[in-house]
Design a protein around this motif. Structure first.
Motif, PDB file in Angstrom:
ATOM      1  N   VAL A  63       0.837  -1.199   0.000  1.00 40.38           N
ATOM      2  CA  VAL A  63       0.000   0.000   0.000  1.00 40.38           C
ATOM      3  C   VAL A  63       0.872   1.248   0.000  1.00 40.38           C
ATOM      4  N   GLY A  64       1.956   1.192   0.753  1.00 45.53           N
ATOM      5  CA  GLY A  64       2.759   2.393   0.963  1.00 45.53           C
ATOM      6  C   GLY A  64       2.179   3.168   2.120  1.00 45.53           C
ATOM      7  N   ALA A  65       2.301   4.472   2.064  1.00 47.63           N
ATOM      8  CA  ALA A  65       1.699   5.279   3.111  1.00 47.63           C
ATOM      9  C   ALA A  65       0.187   5.183   2.961  1.00 47.63           C
ATOM     10  N   PRO A  66      -0.522   4.894   4.055  1.00 45.82           N
ATOM     11  CA  PRO A  66      -1.970   4.758   3.912  1.00 45.82           C
ATOM     12  C   PRO A  66      -2.625   6.081   3.514  1.00 45.82           C
ATOM     13  N   ARG A  67      -3.331   6.041   2.407  1.00 43.00           N
ATOM     14  CA  ARG A  67      -4.076   7.209   1.948  1.00 43.00           C
ATOM     15  C   ARG A  67      -5.457   6.725   1.592  1.00 43.00           C
ATOM     16  N   LEU A  68      -6.414   7.614   1.667  1.00 41.13           N
ATOM     17  CA  LEU A  68      -7.749   7.202   1.261  1.00 41.13           C
ATOM     18  C   LEU A  68      -7.861   7.401  -0.235  1.00 41.13           C
ATOM     19  N   VAL A  69      -8.027   6.325  -0.947  1.00 33.64           N
ATOM     20  CA  VAL A  69      -8.212   6.461  -2.377  1.00 33.64           C
ATOM     21  C   VAL A  69      -9.512   5.788  -2.738  1.00 33.64           C
ATOM     22  N   GLU A  70     -10.156   6.299  -3.768  1.00 29.57           N
ATOM     23  CA  GLU A  70     -11.370   5.649  -4.216  1.00 29.57           C
ATOM     24  C   GLU A  70     -10.972   4.370  -4.921  1.00 29.57           C
ATOM     25  N   GLY A  71     -11.596   3.299  -4.540  1.00 26.81           N
ATOM     26  CA  GLY A  71     -11.249   2.024  -5.137  1.00 26.81           C
ATOM     27  C   GLY A  71     -11.263   0.951  -4.073  1.00 26.81           C
ATOM     28  N   ARG A  72     -11.024  -0.270  -4.506  1.00 25.86           N
ATOM     29  CA  ARG A  72     -11.091  -1.396  -3.589  1.00 25.86           C
ATOM     30  C   ARG A  72     -10.140  -1.191  -2.411  1.00 25.86           C
ATOM     31  N   PRO A  73     -10.646  -1.237  -1.186  1.00 24.57           N
ATOM     32  CA  PRO A  73      -9.806  -0.929  -0.032  1.00 24.57           C
ATOM     33  C   PRO A  73      -8.766  -2.013   0.203  1.00 24.57           C
ATOM     34  N   PRO A  74      -7.542  -1.618   0.585  1.00 23.30           N
ATOM     35  CA  PRO A  74      -6.470  -2.584   0.763  1.00 23.30           C
ATOM     36  C   PRO A  74      -6.552  -3.353   2.077  1.00 23.30           C
ATOM     37  N   PHE A  75      -7.407  -2.917   2.987  1.00 22.23           N
ATOM     38  CA  PHE A  75      -7.542  -3.634   4.259  1.00 22.23           C
ATOM     39  C   PHE A  75      -8.942  -3.419   4.821  1.00 22.23           C
ATOM     40  N   GLY A  76      -9.286  -4.207   5.827  1.00 19.66           N
ATOM     41  CA  GLY A  76     -10.599  -4.071   6.457  1.00 19.66           C
ATOM     42  C   GLY A  76     -10.469  -3.364   7.795  1.00 19.66           C
ATOM     43  N   VAL A  77     -11.477  -2.567   8.138  1.00 23.28           N
ATOM     44  CA  VAL A  77     -11.440  -1.852   9.410  1.00 23.28           C
ATOM     45  C   VAL A  77     -12.761  -2.024  10.133  1.00 23.28           C
ATOM     46  N   MET A  78     -12.673  -2.373  11.392  1.00 21.86           N
ATOM     47  CA  MET A  78     -13.872  -2.385  12.222  1.00 21.86           C
ATOM     48  C   MET A  78     -13.753  -1.258  13.238  1.00 21.86           C
ATOM     49  N   PHE A  79     -14.708  -0.323  13.211  1.00 24.71           N
ATOM     50  CA  PHE A  79     -14.672   0.819  14.119  1.00 24.71           C
ATOM     51  C   PHE A  79     -15.179   0.421  15.497  1.00 24.71           C
ATOM     52  N   GLN A  80     -14.722   1.178  16.497  1.00 28.25           N
ATOM     53  CA  GLN A  80     -15.062   0.833  17.880  1.00 28.25           C
ATOM     54  C   GLN A  80     -16.566   0.740  18.097  1.00 28.25           C
ATOM     55  N   HIS A  81     -17.304   1.633  17.477  1.00 26.87           N
ATOM     56  CA  HIS A  81     -18.753   1.597  17.702  1.00 26.87           C
ATOM     57  C   HIS A  81     -19.500   1.029  16.504  1.00 26.87           C
ATOM     58  N   GLY A  82     -18.784   0.301  15.676  1.00 31.55           N
ATOM     59  CA  GLY A  82     -19.448  -0.406  14.590  1.00 31.55           C
ATOM     60  C   GLY A  82     -19.544   0.386  13.308  1.00 31.55           C
ATOM     61  N   ALA A  83     -20.076   1.618  13.425  1.00 32.07           N
ATOM     62  CA  ALA A  83     -20.265   2.467  12.246  1.00 32.07           C
ATOM     63  C   ALA A  83     -21.008   1.739  11.133  1.00 32.07           C
TER      64      ALA A  83
END
Ligand SMILES: Nc1ncnc2c1ncn2[C@@H]1O[C@H](COP(=O)(O)OP(=O)(O)OP(=O)(O)O)[C@@H](O)[C@H]1O
Ligand SMILES: [Mg+2]
Lengths: 241, 381
Positions: A63-83
């Motif tokens: 990925v390199g430095a994590p940046r928000l790019v439009e497109g398939r996300p390189p990883f999954g994230v679960m937020f503390q309150h679910g979101a």
């Protein structure tokens, strides 16, 4: 998998963590530990690219430095309150990334989303709205959504808080299995000591006062630490000063 | 226990040396929260004149003290520290000592730093700066919207089209009854107000000109925009604001969605489609409202009224109204989405943003209306 160098983390003028460096090895379960409000969730926001480092650098393999790019996300994230998206049912929430980033037909997407929900024991609630779920159910739905695209790297913010012991053990089991079978790398924020000792390979312990990492290593080793701040965290005692 | 017993026994207060203030203040009895009201004036009076040195509360005679009273004492200590004096607690029994420890009573006293009140000039200055800041943010957001719209126009497949239709329904179809009702009444009231004056000149028929032109050029676009702003503008801001504070928008960004493309464009497009259509319908019912009054109380036949309307109102009159209404729609969408995205601070923040959306949109709508009116006059359309 992740290489963090001299990272400074904070909001506005406040600094929560200064010049922190650590690395997460591929295939490890890596835990970010620390007292409430010390900046664990905030650190995750920086690691996932929701915020840009105030100083220092983050490098994620592939990925390199994590940046928000439009497109398939390189990883999954679960937020503390679910979101979870309040206007969609649970299964639609899980299906959303699949629908957007694959060309699979709708019924296949739906079936895959259901399979993910089965994995976290939530198949029965697939057609409910998030507002109809309990706190622990929301967490599990969010985990299912984070895993929807089968990422190699998963960020989980307190996945087992609010789960009953059986559920919590089931989740640990799930993470261990995925790690073994597909080589998943997990960065997890958690307070559950049992879970920490069961699944975590390496961890860092953040400290609010000194705004730094005060311990790193295997949980089982840190438990024996002579430092009272570290000792009390891993042995669940109120800190003796 | 009687509260007289619990109060500070004045007779026991020992005069301080070389100062009028008493330096050792013994307390005794059981000190509980329910007696706080009586105790506080006495305690603060006892140390009122102390501005330096150390004053000691002797707790030897106190058998029981609860956290409420202790926090009174600790507050008193902070007050004294402000004045440059020290307060010590002395002779606490084991249980009270543990309580003092628990309340951090042995820690160094943090100085209270009172906030300086802001002067009028500063307040006005800060308000001005924050309005300018907000305006800059709105313009930035407009830029993002344009970029996203251009991208979608280039590659239509990336647009979030299937969300647009539900918004058309919510902002348009659901608003239809209220828009029609209010605009009918507007036409009705206008004709009614004018009826008497026109009748005096025997110019009854011109009520059709008056109503037709004001409704199509001015009132229908304005009233419709105001209704849509109150209904949909506030709703959009609240919806996006809720998504923002519950991190749903962050979750979308993490999942690789362009949030402007995914969330803002469908709403903006829906408003852009819906508001002019509503305005056109509002034109028709407004004229109908005028016609009703004319035929009932002015003796103008419906046919005559209609013919006169067709003579007076040209297509470009209707068109200017529709152009305005499209501009109003964009204004509402822009401000509502920007405010929604800018939300922070939980449920309270959501409410604040919904309110500011309506206020700011109404202001901008009237401003834009004025600009357009001047512009159209200058261009003579
Ligand atoms: N949106 C925000 N803006 C400003 N400050 C924030 C914001 N969110 C959190 N903070 C502050 O950042 C600090 C760390 O918050 P964070 O959520 O990272 O803590 P945490 O370690 O995850 O705690 P917990 O274990 O309770 O979840 C807190 O002191 C909090 O006040
Ligand atoms: Mg947190």
């Amino acid at each position: 998998m992740i290489e963090v160098l001299d990272l400074t983390v904070g909001w506005g003028d406040t600094r929560l963590l200064e010049n922190a460096s650590f690395r997460v090895a591929r295939g490890d379960v890596f835990a970010i530990l620390g007292g409430s409000g010390c900046g664990k969730s905030t650190t995750l926001r920086f690691l996932t690219g929701l915020e840009q480092p105030l100083s220092g650098s983050i490098h994620i393999d592939g990925v390199g430095a994590p940046r928000l790019v439009e497109g398939r996300p390189p990883f999954g994230v679960m937020f503390q309150h679910g979101a979870l998206f309040g206007s969609m049912t649970v299964v639609e929430n899980v299906a959303l990334p699949l629908r957007e980033w694959t060309r699979l037909p709708p019924d296949v997407v739906h079936a895959m989303a259901r399979a993910k929900l089965r994995l976290v024991g939530l198949e029965g609630a697939a057609d409910k709205l998030p507002s109809e779920l309990s706190g622990g159910m929301k967490k599990r739905a969010a985990i299912a959504r984070a895993m929807a695209l089968e990422p190699e790297l998963l960020f989980l913010d307190e996945p087992s808080a609010g789960l009953d012991p059986v559920m919590s053990a089931g989740l640990d089991e799930l993470i261990l299995t995925l790690k073994r079978v597909v080589g998943l790398t997990v960065v997890v924020v958690t307070h559950e000591l049992q879970s920490i000792f069961a699944i975590v390979d390496q961890c860092i312990l953040l400290d609010k006062e000194t705004r730094s990492i005060i311990a790193r290593g295997r949980p089982s080793e840190l438990r024996e630490s002579g430092d009272p701040r570290i000792h009390s965290f891993f042995n669940r005692t109120a800190e003796a000063v | 226990m009687a509260s007289a017993e619990l109060a500070v026994p004045r007779a026991a207060l020992i005069p301080g040396q070389g100062s009028s203030a008493r330096r050792l203040i013994p307390l005794r009895g059981e000190l509980r929260m329910r007696d706080a009201d009586a105790l506080w004036p006495e305690l603060s009076a006892a140390v009122e004149e102390i501005h330096d040195g150390t004053v000691t509360f002797d707790l030897t005679g106190v058998s029981v003290m609860d956290g409420g009273i202790l926090s009174l004492l600790l507050h008193l200590r902070a007050v004294l520290a402000e004045r440059g004096a020290r307060l010590d607690l002395f002779g606490a029994n084991e249980r009270i000592a543990a309580l003092i420890e628990l309340y951090g009573g042995n820690d160094r006293v943090a100085r209270l730093v009172p906030k300086r009140a802001e002067g009028l000039v500063e307040q006005v200055g800060r308000a001005t700066v924050s309005v300018l800041d907000e305006a800059r943010l709105v313009v930035e957001f407009l830029g993002q919207m344009v970029v996203a719209a251009v991208n979608v126009a280039r590659r239509p497949r990336t647009g979030n089209w299937h969300d647009t239709l539900p918004f058309v329904e919510k902002t348009g179809v659901d608003a239809l009854p209220i828009v029609l009702l209010i605009n009918t009444l507007v036409g009705f009231v206008m004709a009614f107000q004018a009826a008497k004056q026109l009748a005096a000149y025997g110019a009854n028929i011109y009520v059709a000109d008056l109503v037709g032109l004001s409704v199509t050029r001015e009132l229908a676009p304005l009233m419709t925009a105001i209704i849509v702003c109150g209904r949909s503008g506030a709703a959009i801001a609240a919806e996006l604001g809720t998504m923002k504070v519950s991190e749903e928008i962050d979750a979308l960004r993490i999942m690789g969605f362009g949030t402007v493309n995914y969330l803002v464009l469908p709403r903006a497009l829906a408003l852009l489609l819906v508001v002019p259509v509503l305005t056109l319908l509002a034109d028709i019912v407004g004229i109908a409202g005028g016609m009703l009054v004319a035929s009932i109380s002015l003796g103008v036949s419906r046919q005559a009224y209609w013919n006169e309307t067709l003579i007076a109102v040209h297509p470009h009159d209707v068109a200017t109204g529709l152009i305005k209404s499209a501009a109003f729609a964009m204004t509402i969408a822009l401000i509502a989405c920007q405010q929604g995205f800018a939300t922070s601070g939980g449920a309270e923040g959501v409410g604040r943003r919904a309110t500011s959306t309506v206020v700011a949109s109404l202001f901008c709508i009237v401003l834009i209306d004025t600009l357009f009116t001047v512009l159209f006059r200058a261009l003579d359309v």
